[in-house]
Motif scaffolding. Structure first.
Motif, PDB file in Angstrom:
ATOM      1  N   ALA A 238       0.837  -1.209   0.000  1.00 31.33           N
ATOM      2  CA  ALA A 238       0.000   0.000   0.000  1.00 31.33           C
ATOM      3  C   ALA A 238       0.863   1.247   0.000  1.00 31.33           C
ATOM      4  N   ARG A 239       0.290   2.325  -0.517  1.00 32.02           N
ATOM      5  CA  ARG A 239       0.922   3.638  -0.437  1.00 32.02           C
ATOM      6  C   ARG A 239      -0.154   4.680  -0.145  1.00 32.02           C
ATOM      7  N   PHE A 240       0.086   5.483   0.893  1.00 35.49           N
ATOM      8  CA  PHE A 240      -0.790   6.604   1.229  1.00 35.49           C
ATOM      9  C   PHE A 240      -0.016   7.886   0.969  1.00 35.49           C
ATOM     10  N   SER A 241      -0.661   8.860   0.361  1.00 34.03           N
ATOM     11  CA  SER A 241       0.046  10.100   0.034  1.00 34.03           C
ATOM     12  C   SER A 241      -0.842  11.302   0.273  1.00 34.03           C
ATOM     13  N   LYS A 242      -0.246  12.460   0.117  1.00 36.68           N
ATOM     14  CA  LYS A 242      -0.914  13.747   0.288  1.00 36.68           C
ATOM     15  C   LYS A 242      -1.493  13.870   1.696  1.00 36.68           C
ATOM     16  N   ASN A 243      -0.679  14.428   2.593  1.00 34.88           N
ATOM     17  CA  ASN A 243      -1.064  14.633   3.988  1.00 34.88           C
ATOM     18  C   ASN A 243      -1.378  13.318   4.695  1.00 34.88           C
ATOM     19  N   ALA A 244      -0.596  12.289   4.413  1.00 37.45           N
ATOM     20  CA  ALA A 244      -0.837  10.975   5.007  1.00 37.45           C
ATOM     21  C   ALA A 244      -0.524  10.975   6.499  1.00 37.45           C
ATOM     22  N   ILE A 245      -1.417  10.370   7.290  1.00 35.25           N
ATOM     23  CA  ILE A 245      -1.251  10.251   8.735  1.00 35.25           C
ATOM     24  C   ILE A 245      -1.649   8.840   9.146  1.00 35.25           C
ATOM     25  N   ILE A 246      -0.787   8.179   9.916  1.00 33.76           N
ATOM     26  CA  ILE A 246      -1.112   6.879  10.496  1.00 33.76           C
ATOM     27  C   ILE A 246      -0.879   6.969  11.999  1.00 33.76           C
ATOM     28  N   VAL A 247      -1.927   6.678  12.771  1.00 35.77           N
ATOM     29  CA  VAL A 247      -1.847   6.804  14.223  1.00 35.77           C
ATOM     30  C   VAL A 247      -2.147   5.443  14.856  1.00 35.77           C
ATOM     31  N   SER A 248      -1.236   4.962  15.701  1.00 36.62           N
ATOM     32  CA  SER A 248      -1.465   3.743  16.476  1.00 36.62           C
ATOM     33  C   SER A 248      -1.575   4.136  17.947  1.00 36.62           C
ATOM     34  N   ASP A 249      -1.659   3.117  18.811  1.00 32.85           N
ATOM     35  CA  ASP A 249      -1.795   3.423  20.233  1.00 32.85           C
ATOM     36  C   ASP A 249      -0.506   3.972  20.833  1.00 32.85           C
ATOM     37  N   LYS A 250       0.626   3.854  20.084  1.00 35.38           N
ATOM     38  CA  LYS A 250       1.904   4.337  20.603  1.00 35.38           C
ATOM     39  C   LYS A 250       2.478   5.498  19.816  1.00 35.38           C
ATOM     40  N   GLN A 251       2.217   5.531  18.494  1.00 34.12           N
ATOM     41  CA  GLN A 251       2.903   6.502  17.663  1.00 34.12           C
ATOM     42  C   GLN A 251       1.980   7.105  16.614  1.00 34.12           C
ATOM     43  N   LYS A 252       2.422   8.253  16.134  1.00 31.22           N
ATOM     44  CA  LYS A 252       1.746   8.931  15.026  1.00 31.22           C
ATOM     45  C   LYS A 252       2.792   9.180  13.939  1.00 31.22           C
ATOM     46  N   LEU A 253       2.501   8.725  12.712  1.00 25.41           N
ATOM     47  CA  LEU A 253       3.426   8.863  11.591  1.00 25.41           C
ATOM     48  C   LEU A 253       2.788   9.713  10.512  1.00 25.41           C
ATOM     49  N   THR A 254       3.513  10.729  10.048  1.00 24.49           N
ATOM     50  CA  THR A 254       3.032  11.549   8.941  1.00 24.49           C
ATOM     51  C   THR A 254       4.139  11.678   7.905  1.00 24.49           C
ATOM     52  N   GLY A 255       3.733  11.939   6.675  1.00 27.10           N
ATOM     53  CA  GLY A 255       4.688  12.126   5.592  1.00 27.10           C
ATOM     54  C   GLY A 255       3.950  12.441   4.305  1.00 27.10           C
ATOM     55  N   ASP A 256       4.665  13.021   3.355  1.00 26.21           N
ATOM     56  CA  ASP A 256       4.042  13.287   2.061  1.00 26.21           C
ATOM     57  C   ASP A 256       3.635  11.990   1.378  1.00 26.21           C
ATOM     58  N   SER A 257       4.396  10.929   1.615  1.00 29.88           N
ATOM     59  CA  SER A 257       4.091   9.629   1.028  1.00 29.88           C
ATOM     60  C   SER A 257       4.485   8.541   2.013  1.00 29.88           C
ATOM     61  N   VAL A 258       3.569   7.591   2.261  1.00 31.68           N
ATOM     62  CA  VAL A 258       3.829   6.484   3.180  1.00 31.68           C
ATOM     63  C   VAL A 258       3.593   5.173   2.435  1.00 31.68           C
ATOM     64  N   TYR A 259       4.628   4.332   2.372  1.00 34.33           N
ATOM     65  CA  TYR A 259       4.569   3.042   1.689  1.00 34.33           C
ATOM     66  C   TYR A 259       4.597   1.929   2.729  1.00 34.33           C
ATOM     67  N   TYR A 260       3.854   0.819   2.461  1.00 32.01           N
ATOM     68  CA  TYR A 260       3.837  -0.276   3.433  1.00 32.01           C
ATOM     69  C   TYR A 260       3.718  -1.614   2.722  1.00 32.01           C
ATOM     70  N   ASN A 261       4.566  -2.576   3.112  1.00 37.11           N
ATOM     71  CA  ASN A 261       4.510  -3.949   2.635  1.00 37.11           C
ATOM     72  C   ASN A 261       4.173  -4.828   3.828  1.00 37.11           C
ATOM     73  N   ARG A 262       2.935  -5.317   3.862  1.00 26.02           N
ATOM     74  CA  ARG A 262       2.478  -6.061   5.035  1.00 26.02           C
ATOM     75  C   ARG A 262       3.171  -7.412   5.162  1.00 26.02           C
ATOM     76  N   LYS A 263       3.427  -8.084   4.025  1.00 30.30           N
ATOM     77  CA  LYS A 263       4.066  -9.393   4.084  1.00 30.30           C
ATOM     78  C   LYS A 263       5.454  -9.321   4.704  1.00 30.30           C
ATOM     79  N   LYS A 264       6.195  -8.272   4.377  1.00 32.94           N
ATOM     80  CA  LYS A 264       7.549  -8.105   4.908  1.00 32.94           C
ATOM     81  C   LYS A 264       7.575  -7.354   6.233  1.00 32.94           C
ATOM     82  N   GLY A 265       6.440  -6.790   6.632  1.00 29.84           N
ATOM     83  CA  GLY A 265       6.427  -6.000   7.856  1.00 29.84           C
ATOM     84  C   GLY A 265       7.321  -4.786   7.744  1.00 29.84           C
TER      85      GLY A 265
END
Length: 521
Positions: A238-265
């Motif tokens: 997956a890739r999230f872009s344009k004001n991307a924000i990911i918030v978990s119970d411990k951290q908040k991650l922001t960036g112009d573009s966020v890429y994620y590979n779930r299989k590789k973690g």
């Protein structure tokens, strides 16, 4: 930063979206698209059964009225209704208890149907339901443009598949490129998560979902926001872009573009990256140009103008380096590692070294490879420096090997320095100033003796151990242990620049004077 829980919940192969394939088949009266240049007339609608058939000339030539248990067939699709009008076997208007059966798996129900074989447009209205196996689509109006292979609804629709529900104002299926698009007030609901957005697009060939416009994904423990993005359901990338924000119970991650590979973690973020620790009492943040995250060990790596910041009392401790590592191996331990060109800035404390480790759980900072630390008018150096920076203030430091503390005796004189050197030095800080030093092993001290605001001489002492107390004017008093050897020099008999201990090196020119200086190599 635990991205795995976020994406595991939301992306479950997008099974709900696939059900919208039914929009292609729901109009059982559709026919095979005639290729460009083919002059064959479209197939006629075949009347299979009706209790009564009559002609109604008031509606036009060849207008037939079908009443009672009406059944028609067209290109393999069977339509049943209470009554219908058939015009020249090419146009059909049907009413009452309409059902369309396509094969043995697709069932469509509604109140009325209009179908034009010439324009290849079908319009079904009133309590429209499309059922295939465990999927149900409901809407008030369904339109299918057979010529362009596009099926649409414009007045709201809902798709239910097992525990998933998708609603939107508009929905479209483009058969030519095998894409589904949902517009306006799109909401996907699952017992474990909910997605809301403006536009959601899904390609059935590459099994990829696309988010267009502001989109929000929420669950019990996670929150995602982006204004553009995609998810490959087959490869779980997956890739999230344009004001991307990911918030978990411990951290908040922001960036112009966020890429994620779930299989590789594995995940990475680029441009305007921020990682905010939301668990610490003293909130901390890392910024940079590029970040990587590895779920195994919960480790993040940040490079490119990388800065770590942590709130301490009414001030903030900033740290920069070529590379910053942020790790949370378990619920108790959290630490930051800085490598290459490391610098520290706080209004009352500055420093630099080549590498550094900062354990947040016990507030211990260890500086390696030619470290230097400044506090107000003091400078400390050693082969290794340890600093205890608690939740509220910096209160203690320890110098190991070639340890020396230097303090300007006169703020207006660039040659007068109080100097304390030893094998190991303990320093105690109070109100942002060094208040006491304990020197253990090979202790040496040079300090200017002051009486009534006037320097009277210089004391040089060598002993095994010593303790020194400081006040606002400089050295207040000192205690020497194990056969001290002291010499008092009158000021007029010595030159200040000659009074230097072995490891003396005044490096004020390297000191960061403001936060922006920590990015200057």
């Amino acid at each position: 930063m635990n991205l795995k829980n976020i994406l595991n919940l939301y992306f479950k192969k997008s099974t709900l979206l696939i059900c919208a394939f039914l929009l292609v088949s729901v109009i059982g009266l559709s026919q095979t698209k005639i290729p460009v240049g083919d002059k064959k007339e479209p197939k006629l609608i075949n009347i299979k059964h009706a209790k009564r058939l009559s002609y109604d000339k008031s509606l036009g030539i060849d207008a037939r009225r079908l009443i009672g248990d009406v059944e028609c067939e067209h290109d393999g699709a069977v339509m049943r209704c209470d009554s219908a009008y058939l015009f020249s076997d090419k146009k059909l208007i049907a009413y009452g208890h309409i059902s369309i059966i396509k094969g043995d798996s697709i069932f469509v129900y509604g109140d009325s149907l209009r179908y034009d074989a010439n324009s290849k447009m079908a319009n079904m209205k009133g309590n429209v339901r499309c059922i295939e196996k465990d999927m149900t689509l409901t809407t008030n109006t369904l339109i299918y443009d057979i010529g362009n292979s596009v099926a649409s609804y414009y007045n709201g629709g809902k798709i239910v598949n097992k525990e998933n529900t998708l609603v939107s104002k508009n929905g479209h299926y483009y058969s030519a490129n095998k894409e589904l698009t949902f517009h306006y007030d799109v909401e996907l609901t699952n017992p474990e998560y909910k997605m809301r957005g403006d536009t959601l697009r899904y390609n059935t060939i590459n099994k990829t979902s696309y988010f267009i416009g502001p989109s929000i994904i929420t669950s019990k423990t996670n929150y995602i926001y982006c204004e553009n993005g995609w998810y490959d359901t087959d490869n779980e990338v997956a890739r999230f872009s344009k004001n991307a924000i990911i918030v978990s119970d411990k951290q908040k991650l922001t960036g112009d573009s966020v890429y994620y590979n779930r299989k590789k973690g594995y995940g990475r973020a680029t441009k305007n990256v921020k990682i905010i620790d939301t668990t610490a009492k003293s909130q901390s943040i890392i910024t940079g140009d590029f970040a990587e995250h590895f779920e195994k060990g919960s480790k993040s790596i940040v490079t490119g103008h990388a800065i770590y910041g942590r709130r301490i009392e009414n001030d903030t401790l900033f740290m920069s380096a070529d590379t910053l590592y942020y790790e949370q191996p378990d619920s108790t331990h959290t630490y930051v590692k800085a490598y290459r060109h490391t610098k520290i800035y706080k209004t009352d404390l500055q420093g630099l070294c080549d590498s550094l480790t900062y354990y947040l759980h016990d507030s211990l900072m260890t500086m390696h490879n030619s470290p230097i630390l400044w506090t107000n008018n003091g400078q400390v150096t050693a082969k290794l420096i340890k600093v205890t920076a608690g939740q509220s203030k910096v209160k203690y430091f320890e110098l190991l090997t070639n340890a020396i503390v230097i303090q300007k005796a006169d703020s207006l004189d660039d040659f007068k320095f109080n100097q304390i050197e030893g094998k190991r030095i303990e320093g105690f800080i109070s109100k942002d100033t060094i208040r006491k030093l304990n020197v253990i092993g090979n202790a040496q001290i040079i300090y200017y003796v002051k009486q009534k605001q006037t320097f009277k001489g210089v004391n040089k002492t060598i002993c095994s151990d010593l303790s020194v107390w400081f006040n606002a004017q400089g050295v207040d008093r000192a205690t020497f242990r194990n056969k001290p050897e002291s010499t008092i020099y009158p000021l007029n008999e010595v030159k200040d620049e000659d009074l230097r201990l072995k490891h003396f090196s005044w490096m004020e020119n390297k000191r960061p004077k403001k936060k922006s200086d920590i990015l200057i190599k």
